[in-house]
Design a protein around this motif. Structure first.
Motif, short mmCIF file in Angstrom:
data_model
loop_
_atom_site.label_atom_id
_atom_site.label_comp_id
_atom_site.label_asym_id
_atom_site.label_seq_id
_atom_site.Cartn_x
_atom_site.Cartn_y
_atom_site.Cartn_z
N PRO A 11 0.59 -1.24 -0.03
CA PRO A 11 -0.45 0.06 -0.08
C PRO A 11 0.46 1.44 0.16
O PRO A 11 0.67 2.25 -0.30
CB PRO A 11 -0.73 -0.20 1.71
CG PRO A 11 -0.26 -1.64 2.22
CD PRO A 11 0.53 -2.44 1.23
N LEU A 12 2.60 1.10 0.70
CA LEU A 12 2.89 2.77 0.48
C LEU A 12 3.24 3.19 -0.20
O LEU A 12 3.39 4.05 -0.50
CB LEU A 12 4.21 2.04 1.15
CG LEU A 12 3.28 2.07 3.04
CD1 LEU A 12 5.44 1.75 3.64
CD2 LEU A 12 3.01 2.85 3.55
N GLY A 32 0.14 7.43 -0.05
CA GLY A 32 2.00 7.73 1.11
C GLY A 32 0.90 8.37 2.37
O GLY A 32 0.18 10.12 1.74
N ALA A 33 0.90 8.70 3.37
CA ALA A 33 0.25 9.21 4.67
C ALA A 33 1.15 10.38 5.35
O ALA A 33 2.04 9.05 5.73
CB ALA A 33 -0.66 8.61 4.99
N LEU A 80 10.64 0.79 7.01
CA LEU A 80 9.59 1.16 6.27
C LEU A 80 9.44 0.98 4.39
O LEU A 80 8.52 -0.31 3.95
CB LEU A 80 9.07 2.77 6.18
CG LEU A 80 8.24 3.32 7.32
CD1 LEU A 80 7.31 4.55 6.61
CD2 LEU A 80 6.73 2.60 6.99
N SER A 109 9.47 -3.10 3.95
CA SER A 109 7.95 -4.11 4.36
C SER A 109 7.15 -3.83 3.31
O SER A 109 6.72 -4.41 3.02
CB SER A 109 7.42 -2.69 5.07
OG SER A 109 6.80 -1.62 5.23
N ASN A 110 7.88 -2.80 2.35
CA ASN A 110 6.40 -2.52 1.27
C ASN A 110 7.72 -2.57 -0.68
O ASN A 110 6.95 -2.63 -1.55
CB ASN A 110 5.50 -1.55 0.56
CG ASN A 110 4.08 -1.55 1.11
OD1 ASN A 110 3.88 -1.28 0.82
ND2 ASN A 110 4.71 -1.83 3.01
N VAL A 147 11.63 -6.53 8.03
CA VAL A 147 11.25 -5.47 8.79
C VAL A 147 11.58 -5.45 10.49
O VAL A 147 12.32 -4.50 11.23
CB VAL A 147 10.44 -4.89 8.32
CG1 VAL A 147 9.47 -4.50 8.92
CG2 VAL A 147 9.88 -4.51 6.87
N GLN A 151 -0.36 0.57 8.64
CA GLN A 151 -0.50 0.89 7.39
C GLN A 151 0.44 0.38 6.43
O GLN A 151 0.20 0.65 5.22
CB GLN A 151 0.44 2.97 6.85
CG GLN A 151 -0.34 3.63 6.29
CD GLN A 151 0.26 4.97 6.99
OE1 GLN A 151 0.97 5.58 7.62
NE2 GLN A 151 0.61 5.46 5.77
#
Ligand SMILES: Nc1ncnc2c1ncn2[C@@H]1O[C@H](COP(=O)(O)OP(=O)(O)OP(=O)(O)O)[C@@H](O)[C@H]1O
Ligand SMILES: [Mg+2]
Lengths: 302, 253
Positions: free
Chosen positions: A71-72, A76-77, A97, A100-101, B6, B82
């Motif tokens: 999702p990143l 982006g938030a 971060l 993770s993506n 991670v 997220q």
């Protein structure tokens, strides 16, 4: 790009977001405006799948956030610049971060450079000033080079230089064709940043228009009228002015688009007693407060 | 796989896990050193080298609880969810990393204690690992640390606050489990099923008869066999951990 339909969130007895429907378009900066406690952050948390809606739904690019793959890379938030472990370095924060993506670690250096934190990348994030934290948060949002960007009150507590930087930055992102959704409780700030506005009060939608139109409506002079023969006056004014009922209880009319003198003469000519005839001239900010406070009134006018 | 990396980055890029691991190791080995140096009169049994593992266990459980609660404390759990919105996968990745690491610390602590006992004890004639039971006394500490870490992760995710999670673990293990024994009539029966005491039976239970000093009673309580005791402890840990996964998935982040 972002589409909410009937979005509702209850926290126990508190209704934080109430049957909210709106859509946010790409290529523009869309402001999400509402006073403190209006439900902006709650709505954004629901967009990111962090809080579950009580009713209704919200999608990003037509999909539920929780069903997004990596999702990143899509959204982006920056919801809160403090969501960083204070003893972790800025780079380590971005690295986990990114990892993770499946975002390459070279991108970490890129975004550090974009937000101007390269020099302090190895310092612990807990020692950052508010402005630096905010920049780190923005770097995190940019990591996945996402099409949709979301910022919750990004200029809170920043100095004028920082505010200008963020404002120009958001414009640049929108110019690149991205969807930029940014919240604020200050209309004056949004007036300079956003092209479109979604305005909410007490969790309800008040309006979704262009910023230009909203400001025109909000700063238009109005006249407040009270009279025992209100219904008759309403008939006479119909067709000549926009009329709205003020907060239901005090039985006044709020009239847009005519001078007070016009209403006074009209009343006299028809033998109507007036108990109040007061012009309402407000600043932009006051008008906005009025609108969000008396959301019922604005709905009736619309 | 990426989520494992991670969680590894997350854990090792802050200092408190390092401190906890060092403390767990130092406490266990250090206290054993004192015991070994003062073990007079009889040969030191294998079991004697691992009495102190419980201290390390509590510290490692604090580390595991912190691995979750600091994420809630600093809001990084929101960034985590997220990035991985199914929530279960990052929580499982965290468990794999923390449990493996805890097991390694457990092994280092028990073999370290045992090794040091060789150097410090006067009579080491009984200290060799000559039976399956001997191996269980020492290597079993790794398993207990791993299971304890899983339990602490579950408690941490349910409670979400460091102070709350740590007090629950310590008060339960150090106070409650001992106090229940004071309840008249049924106290002993309840105590036989208290998870931390049962876990001790896995490490200390059923020693080779030659390993028990003269006149000492059985070193651990419980109704189950040593391996049954471990299954009981690990089962409780797994159950609480799975409940925490379900709750985390449903709850607002
Ligand atoms: N986790 C929560 N639990 C209980 N109530 C909550 C929670 N989050 C928000 N609320 C309540 O929901 C309402 C909306 O809050 P929210 O933070 O979304 O408003 P906001 O528009 O972001 O305000 P601000 O401008 O102050 O940031 C408030 O009344 C708030 O107290
Ligand atoms: Mg907010």
């Amino acid at each position: 790009m972002i589409e909410a339909t009937g979005l509702t969130k209850h926290y126990g007895k508190t209704v934080a977001v109430d049957d909210l429907s709106f859509s946010v378009q790409p290529g523009r900066v869309t402001g999400f405006l509402g006073p403190n406690g209006a439900g902006k952050s709650t709505t954004m948390r629901m967009i990111l799948g962090l809080d579950s809606p009580t009713r209704g739904k919200v999608t990003v690019k037509g999909r539920d956030y929780r069903s997004l793959h990596d999702p990143l890379r899509v959204v982006g938030a920056l919801l809160d610049a403090k969501w960083v472990h204070p003893n972790r370095s800025a780079r380590a924060h971005l690295q986990w971060l990114a990892k993770s993506n499946r975002i390459p670690s070279r991108r970490v250096d890129e975004v550090l450079d974009i937000v101007g934190l390269t020099q302090v990348a190895k310092r612990r994030a807990g020692g950052f000033s508010l402005g630096m934290s905010q920049r780190l948060g923005i770097a995190g949002a940019l990591l996945g080079d996402p099409e949709v960007l979301m910022f919750d009150e990004p200029v809170n507590g920043l100095d004028p230089e920082g505010i200008l930087w963020i404002r120009q930055f958001m414009h640049r992102l929108a110019d690149e064709g991205r969807t930029v959704f940014v919240s604020s409780h200050l209309l004056s700030e949004m007036a300079q940043t956003a092209q479109d506005l979604i305005v909410i009060g007490r969790g309800k939608l008040i309006s979704q228009t262009s910023t230009e139109q909203f400001i025109k409506d909000a700063t238009e002079d109005t006249v407040r009228v009270r009279s025992p023969q209100l219904d008759r006056l309403r008939e006479l004014l119909a067709g000549r002015a926009r009329i709205a009922d003020a907060a239901a209880s005090d039985g006044a009319l709020v009239v847009h688009g005519v001078e007070p003198s016009f209403i006074g003469e009209l009343a006299a000519a028809n033998g109507i007693t007036l108990h109040e005839l007061s012009p309402q001239l407000g600043s932009l900010e006051e008008a906005f407060m009025q609108l969000t406070k008396e959301s019922v009134e604005y709905h009736a006018a619309d | 796989m990426t989520l494992l990396a991670v969680e590894r980055i997350k854990l090792f890029s802050t200092r408190s896990p390092w401190w906890c691991m060092l403390l767990a190791l130092g406490l266990t080995v250090g206290l054993t050193a004192i015991i070994a140096a003062n073990w007079d009169g009889s040969p030191m049994p294998v079991m004697g080298a691992v009495f102190t593992h419980t201290f390390g266990l509590y510290v490692i459980m604090v580390m595991a609880a912190l691995a979750v609660t600091t994420e809630y404390r600093f809001g990084t759990i929101k960034s985590t969810f997220q990035a991985a919105p199914d929530r279960t996968s990052p929580m499982i990745a965290k468990a794999v990393v923390v449990v493996l690491l805890s097991a390694l610390v457990g092994l280092a602590a028990s073999f370290g204690s045992w090794g040091l006992s060789w150097l410090l004890a006067d009579d080491t004639s009984q200290l060799a690992l000559s039976s399956g039971n001997d191996w269980r006394h020492v290597a079993g500490v790794g398993l207990v640390f791993g299971a304890g870490a899983l339990l602490a992760l579950g408690i941490g995710a349910l409670v979400r606050q460091t102070a709350g999670a740590v007090s629950i673990i310590l008060v339960f293990a150090l106070v409650l489990e001992n106090v229940v024994g004071l309840i008249p009539n049924i106290g002993d029966d309840i105590q036989n099923w208290m998870p931390f005491l049962v876990a001790q039976k896995f490490i200390l239970g059923d020693p080779d008869p030659s390993g028990i000093p003269d006149g000492a009673g059985p070193p651990a309580i419980g109704e189950l066999s040593p391996w049954g005791s471990f299954a009981y402890f690990a089962g409780i840990a797994l159950a609480i951990y799975i409940i925490s996964l379900v709750v985390v998935k449903r709850r607002d982040a």
